[in-house]
Design an enzyme around this catalytic site. Structure first.
Site, PDB file in Angstrom:
ATOM      1  N   ASP A  13       0.804  -1.158   0.047  1.00 41.28           N
ATOM      2  CA  ASP A  13       0.004   0.028   0.046  1.00 41.28           C
ATOM      3  C   ASP A  13       0.854   1.243   0.080  1.00 41.28           C
ATOM      4  OD1 ASP A  13      -2.319  -1.684   0.204  1.00 41.28           O
ATOM      5  OD2 ASP A  13      -1.614  -1.839   2.516  1.00 41.28           O
ATOM      6  N   LYS A  16       2.089   2.031  -5.190  1.00 41.26           N
ATOM      7  CA  LYS A  16       2.754   1.679  -6.295  1.00 41.26           C
ATOM      8  C   LYS A  16       1.920   1.903  -7.515  1.00 41.26           C
ATOM      9  CE  LYS A  16       3.159  -2.288  -4.330  1.00 41.26           C
ATOM     10  NZ  LYS A  16       2.812  -2.023  -3.037  1.00 41.26           N
ATOM     11  N   GLY A  40      -4.303  -4.271  -4.557  1.00 44.46           N
ATOM     12  CA  GLY A  40      -5.363  -3.298  -4.949  1.00 44.46           C
ATOM     13  C   GLY A  40      -4.584  -2.271  -5.259  1.00 44.46           C
ATOM     14  N   HIS A  41      -4.397  -1.788  -6.525  1.00 42.00           N
ATOM     15  CA  HIS A  41      -3.756  -0.692  -6.893  1.00 42.00           C
ATOM     16  C   HIS A  41      -4.501   0.373  -7.435  1.00 42.00           C
ATOM     17  CE1 HIS A  41       0.107  -3.240  -7.790  1.00 42.00           C
ATOM     18  NE2 HIS A  41      -0.010  -2.937  -6.494  1.00 42.00           N
ATOM     19  N   GLN A 220       2.015  -5.683  -3.360  1.00 42.95           N
ATOM     20  CA  GLN A 220       2.299  -5.765  -1.768  1.00 42.95           C
ATOM     21  C   GLN A 220       3.890  -5.265  -1.414  1.00 42.95           C
ATOM     22  OE1 GLN A 220       1.447  -9.227  -3.395  1.00 42.95           O
ATOM     23  NE2 GLN A 220      -0.720  -8.402  -3.037  1.00 42.95           N
TER      24      GLN A 220
HETATM   25  P1  IMP Z   1      -2.962 -12.732   1.525  1.00 46.40           P
HETATM   26  O1  IMP Z   1      -1.970 -12.104   0.606  1.00 46.40           O
HETATM   27  O2  IMP Z   1      -4.158 -12.562   1.112  1.00 46.40           O
HETATM   28  O3  IMP Z   1      -2.741 -14.265   1.983  1.00 46.40           O
HETATM   29  O4  IMP Z   1      -2.644 -11.906   2.910  1.00 46.40           O
HETATM   30  C1  IMP Z   1      -1.299 -12.061   3.718  1.00 46.40           C
HETATM   31  C2  IMP Z   1      -1.104 -10.926   4.387  1.00 46.40           C
HETATM   32  O5  IMP Z   1      -0.685  -9.853   3.312  1.00 46.40           O
HETATM   33  C3  IMP Z   1      -2.122 -10.156   5.352  1.00 46.40           C
HETATM   34  O6  IMP Z   1      -1.678  -9.431   6.194  1.00 46.40           O
HETATM   35  C4  IMP Z   1      -2.655  -9.141   4.049  1.00 46.40           C
HETATM   36  O7  IMP Z   1      -3.470  -8.148   4.836  1.00 46.40           O
HETATM   37  C5  IMP Z   1      -1.448  -8.731   3.655  1.00 46.40           C
HETATM   38  N1  IMP Z   1      -1.649  -8.037   2.002  1.00 46.40           N
HETATM   39  C6  IMP Z   1      -2.033  -8.714   1.185  1.00 46.40           C
HETATM   40  N2  IMP Z   1      -2.206  -8.195  -0.007  1.00 46.40           N
HETATM   41  C7  IMP Z   1      -1.819  -6.831   0.353  1.00 46.40           C
HETATM   42  C8  IMP Z   1      -1.658  -5.713  -0.304  1.00 46.40           C
HETATM   43  O8  IMP Z   1      -2.026  -5.601  -1.457  1.00 46.40           O
HETATM   44  N3  IMP Z   1      -1.408  -4.633   0.619  1.00 46.40           N
HETATM   45  C9  IMP Z   1      -1.376  -4.580   2.111  1.00 46.40           C
HETATM   46  N4  IMP Z   1      -1.276  -5.807   2.694  1.00 46.40           N
HETATM   47  C10 IMP Z   1      -1.528  -6.974   1.859  1.00 46.40           C
END
Ligand code: IMP
Length: 424
Positions: A13, A16, A40-41, A220
């Site tokens: 977040d 990017k 989510g971009h 991420q």
């Molecule tokens: P997952 O990727 O859905 O398995 O989530 C694993 C961890 O990564 C969790 O803490 C999510 O909140 C975090 N996470 C996954 N995608 C994002 C992102 O795009 N931005 C911020 N945190 C993320």
């Protein structure tokens, strides 16, 4: 510089989407190399706002090639929704290409993600990311190319989906999935998407050989990396720069530059230690002013001061050549701004990011305090016109992280970007 990697330097977040959108203007080809619809971009144009989850932000430029690489896990239904959403708004996807080697998120992966996170409490996005990567590594997953071989696919899918049904029913006491129904849905989805599917590694190579500029877009961030992040509170892929090579099918010798995107403060979603977190009104101020609510899940993000220990770590793990500092304007009103320069932990002063979460959770940040600028900087277009206090803050970040900034963002719009060095 033919190939540039963009990575998040914190917990994701970092903005990017905006920086990719900005650099995509100069690139010929934009490649997403890991993650899935957990990302989510957000890209804000003058009168429009786009939220992208799987498709690279470069899609908003019609002439650019946009690639979903082999390292991505694709929820085909969500991808179709995203494509349809873009078409409805007049955005063409004719230059989108999907790797035949990318993994497919199955309905049971999403269900298992939801059920298993109740126990593990990672705070996942419930998009099936972890279970899909787990199946990939266990060699029981499915690639996009598998779905294009319908007869072979049916045989293996019956076995693997049958195993997942047993797990759901017998171990978790939940309902299973109708396998034939899943197959029909997947076949309809791949039929819609098949004209986008190619060997994207070949495509990236031919772009590079022809002197085209390729931008690798990480989703991420560094601290969510499965190897280098705050395990187990991480995602299941490698958002760090090395992931670009594996997830796009290129060698490290192709990469000329690695840009780390860092927000001017820190945020995190989901569970896990966060030393500079502010559980007070300053934290709430950053959340409201920075609109820190998840693009994918809508969850409020945890907010805190900038952490230079993290940035130094990100510089090392990714081999950062440049920093892009985003959301600097969010700090505009604060009289004092702080930067964490080390951690006080169990009687010691730590300068390096600890390997263990148990150590990290005992870390108390050591801060330097700087004068805030208390001035609206969102309309400033030249670096030298920024207030002295803002430039001092940026210089401190450069010095503490060991990486020079090449770009600062002072608002969400395309034109609220101050570039000090050419990046391509
Ligand atoms: P997952 O990727 O859905 O398995 O989530 C694993 C961890 O990564 C969790 O803490 C999510 O909140 C975090 N996470 C996954 N995608 C994002 C992102 O795009 N931005 C911020 N945190 C993320």
């Amino acid at each position: 510089m033919p190939a540039v990697v963009l990575v998040g330097a914190q917990w994701g977040d970092e903005g990017k989407g905006k920086i990719t959108d900005y650099l995509a203007d100069q690139a010929d080809c934009i490649v997403r190399y890991q993650g899935g619809s957990n990302a989510g971009h957000t890209v804000e144009l003058d009168h429009e706002k786009f939220m992208l989850h799987l498709i690279p932000s470069g899609i908003l430029y019609p002439e650019k090639t946009c690639i979903i690489g082999n390292g991505v896990v694709i929820d085909l239904g969500k991808l179709i929704e995203e494509i349809d959403g873009l078409h409805k708004r007049g955005v063409s996807t004719s230059n989108l290409r999907i790797s035949s080697r990318a993994s497919v998120v199955m309905p049971y992966h999403k269900k298992l993600d939801e059920i298993e996170d109740r126990t593990h409490n990672i705070g996942t996005t419930k998009r099936g990311i972890g279970p899909t990567y787990a199946d990939k590594i266990s060699r029981v997953g499915f690639r996009v190319s598998d779905l294009l071989q319908a007869d072979h696919f049916r045989v293996r899918f019956n076995v693997e989906a049958g195993m997942k049904n047993r797990l759901l029913q017998e171990f978790y006491g939940e309902a299973g999935f109708d396998i034939d129904e899943m197959i029909s849905e997947l076949m309809a989805q791949i039929d819609r998407l098949k004209h986008y599917v190619v060997d994207t590694s070949l495509l990236v190579h031919s772009n590079l050989r022809n002197g085209k500029k390729v931008l690798f877009e990480g989703a991420q961030g560094t601290l969510l990396d499965i190897d280098h992040g705050t395990y187990p509170y991480v995602t299941s892929s490698n958002p760090t720069a090395g992931g670009a090579c594996v997830g796009a099918g290129v060698g490290p010798t192709e990469i000329g530059r690695v840009i780390g995107i860092a927000k001017a403060y820190t945020t995190r979603v989901g569970e896990g230690p966060f030393p500079t977190e502010l559980l007070n009104e300053t934290g709430e101020f950053l959340r409201q002013k920075g609109a820190e609510f998840g693009t994918t899940t809508g969850r409020p993000r945890r907010c805190g001061w900038l952490d230079a220990v993290i940035l130094r770590y990100a510089a090392r793990i990714n081999g950062l050549t440049d920093l892009a500092i985003t959301k600097l304007d969010v700090l505009d009103e604060l009289p004092i701004v702080k930067i964490c320069v080390g951690y006080r932990c169990r009687g010691e002063l730590l300068k390096e990011f600890p390997e263990s979460n148990y150590v990290l959770q005992d870390c108390v940040p050591e801060y330097i305090e700087m004068q805030g600028w208390q001035q609206d900087i969102s309309g400033i277009t030249e670096y030298d016109d920024l207030p002295q206090a803002t430039r001092d803050y940026v210089s401190a970040v450069e010095e503490l992280s060991g990486v020079k900034q090449a770009l600062v963002a002072v608002g969400p719009k395309r034109n609220q970007t101050i570039v000090t060095h050419t990046l391509f």
